[in-house]
Design a protein around this motif. Structure first.
Motif, PDB file in Angstrom:
ATOM      1  N   VAL A  51       0.859  -1.051   0.049  1.00 15.37           N
ATOM      2  CA  VAL A  51       0.117   0.056  -0.279  1.00 15.37           C
ATOM      3  C   VAL A  51       0.766   1.422  -0.023  1.00 15.37           C
ATOM      4  CG1 VAL A  51      -1.853   1.234   1.198  1.00 15.37           C
ATOM      5  CG2 VAL A  51      -1.783  -1.274   1.344  1.00 15.37           C
ATOM      6  N   PRO A  52       0.743   2.329  -0.901  1.00 13.73           N
ATOM      7  CA  PRO A  52       1.445   3.415  -1.073  1.00 13.73           C
ATOM      8  C   PRO A  52       1.419   4.236   0.132  1.00 13.73           C
ATOM      9  CG  PRO A  52       0.245   3.236  -2.924  1.00 13.73           C
ATOM     10  CD  PRO A  52      -0.377   2.208  -2.030  1.00 13.73           C
ATOM     11  N   ILE A  53       2.543   4.763   0.714  1.00 15.07           N
ATOM     12  CA  ILE A  53       2.776   5.604   1.845  1.00 15.07           C
ATOM     13  C   ILE A  53       1.358   7.064   1.844  1.00 15.07           C
ATOM     14  CG2 ILE A  53       3.901   7.213   3.314  1.00 15.07           C
ATOM     15  CD1 ILE A  53       6.552   5.342   2.418  1.00 15.07           C
ATOM     16  N   GLY A  54       0.641   6.937   2.809  1.00 14.83           N
ATOM     17  CA  GLY A  54      -0.384   8.055   2.902  1.00 14.83           C
ATOM     18  C   GLY A  54      -1.699   7.126   2.591  1.00 14.83           C
ATOM     19  N   ASP A  55      -1.894   6.160   1.937  1.00 14.25           N
ATOM     20  CA  ASP A  55      -3.127   5.470   1.701  1.00 14.25           C
ATOM     21  C   ASP A  55      -3.359   4.360   2.628  1.00 14.25           C
ATOM     22  OD1 ASP A  55      -3.695   7.030  -0.547  1.00 14.25           O
ATOM     23  OD2 ASP A  55      -2.572   5.931  -1.666  1.00 14.25           O
ATOM     24  N   GLY A 123     -15.872   5.100   2.723  1.00 20.50           N
ATOM     25  CA  GLY A 123     -14.556   5.784   2.267  1.00 20.50           C
ATOM     26  C   GLY A 123     -13.371   4.845   2.066  1.00 20.50           C
ATOM     27  N   ALA A 124     -13.722   3.532   1.880  1.00 17.39           N
ATOM     28  CA  ALA A 124     -12.790   2.256   1.800  1.00 17.39           C
ATOM     29  C   ALA A 124     -11.735   2.364   0.656  1.00 17.39           C
ATOM     30  CB  ALA A 124     -13.722   1.250   2.157  1.00 17.39           C
ATOM     31  N   ARG A 125     -12.166   3.407  -0.596  1.00 16.79           N
ATOM     32  CA  ARG A 125     -11.501   3.176  -1.673  1.00 16.79           C
ATOM     33  C   ARG A 125     -10.571   4.339  -1.933  1.00 16.79           C
ATOM     34  NH1 ARG A 125     -13.892   0.056  -6.379  1.00 16.79           N
ATOM     35  NH2 ARG A 125     -15.042  -1.595  -5.455  1.00 16.79           N
ATOM     36  N   TYR A 126      -9.317   4.221  -2.604  1.00 14.13           N
ATOM     37  CA  TYR A 126      -8.577   5.346  -2.876  1.00 14.13           C
ATOM     38  C   TYR A 126      -8.025   5.297  -4.285  1.00 14.13           C
ATOM     39  CZ  TYR A 126      -5.038   1.776  -1.662  1.00 14.13           C
ATOM     40  OH  TYR A 126      -4.225   0.846  -1.543  1.00 14.13           O
ATOM     41  N   LEU A 127      -7.516   6.056  -4.717  1.00 14.04           N
ATOM     42  CA  LEU A 127      -6.770   6.020  -5.924  1.00 14.04           C
ATOM     43  C   LEU A 127      -5.283   5.882  -5.930  1.00 14.04           C
ATOM     44  CD1 LEU A 127      -7.026   6.214  -9.288  1.00 14.04           C
ATOM     45  CD2 LEU A 127      -6.081   8.527  -8.804  1.00 14.04           C
ATOM     46  N   ASN A 128      -4.831   4.546  -6.217  1.00 10.39           N
ATOM     47  CA  ASN A 128      -3.583   4.352  -5.793  1.00 10.39           C
ATOM     48  C   ASN A 128      -2.437   5.012  -6.810  1.00 10.39           C
ATOM     49  OD1 ASN A 128      -0.982   2.444  -6.334  1.00 10.39           O
ATOM     50  ND2 ASN A 128      -2.036   0.992  -5.080  1.00 10.39           N
TER      51      ASN A 128
END
Length: 206
Positions: A51-55, A123-128
């Motif tokens: 997982v990218p830092i911040g996500d 709010g469980a999704r994010y843009l990688n």
């Protein structure tokens, strides 16, 4: 608007339209009273899934109740029975898998438009930012198919997270859901989330 629906001991869980063809229905039971905010689950998830830092695929929210007590509530994708993130996806990249009920994203088809991110009420999704696609918890699908537990479940030192198959009458998860009262996050959305919370504080369900 209700803050959750408590389950009765004789609760009959709703099945999806594809229930007859589903071999499994993976879900998670989280006992909030056992979580003390150590973040082992978050660290394990980030390491396991790059997982990218911040996500975050999973995170732990902290709440201070009126009496001064502190409550920690783990959250993540709920792998809903009726996921609102699937319909708005213009390419079909986001889908619910028939054989086990997991809500997944096909990286090869996702165009990173963010429609599913906006549609998720949790709010469980994010843009990688590395891959340029939508991302979220998969219940560590790659570990499940090897017979392993999701990384967050394995890492929890207090056993606050229980993972299993709702269709199995003998799984610990199934017995917990049928034998105890629980709450669902934002039950009023109609998503029918498949993460069941024990002792979920009202503050965490708004």
């Amino acid at each position: 608007k209700s803050n959750g629906i408590a389950a009765l001991l004789t609760l009959s869980l709703p099945k999806s339209a594809n229930a007859k063809s589903e071999a499994k229905r993976y879900a998670m039971f989280i006992d909030v009273s056992r979580c003390y905010g150590c973040m082992a689950c978050v660290a394990a998830c980030m390491a396991e899934n790059n997982v990218p830092i911040g996500d975050f695929r999973t995170w732990v929210e902290r709440f201070v109740r009126p009496n001064g007590s502190v409550v920690f509530v783990p959250k993540q994708c709920n792998h809903c029975e009726n996921p609102s993130c699937v319909i708005p996806c213009p390419t079909g990249a986001t889908f619910k898998r028939v054989e086990d009920g997991l809500v997944l994203i096909n990286d090869e088809v996702c165009i990173g438009c963010g429609a599913c991110i906006q549609a998720c009420p949790y709010g469980a999704r994010y843009l990688n930012k590395v891959k340029g696609v939508a991302d979220k918890c998969t219940f560590c699908e790659h570990r499940i198919k090897k017979g392993l537990l999701p990384a967050c479940v394995e890492a929890c030192p207090t056993g606050a997270r229980i993972f299993g198959d709702l269709e199995s009458e003998i799984s610990e998860l199934s017995m917990l859901v049928k034998g105890q009262s629980f709450l669902l996050l934002k039950a009023w959305t109609g998503n029918q989330p498949r993460i069941f919370y024990k002792q979920l504080p009202e503050e965490a369900n708004r």
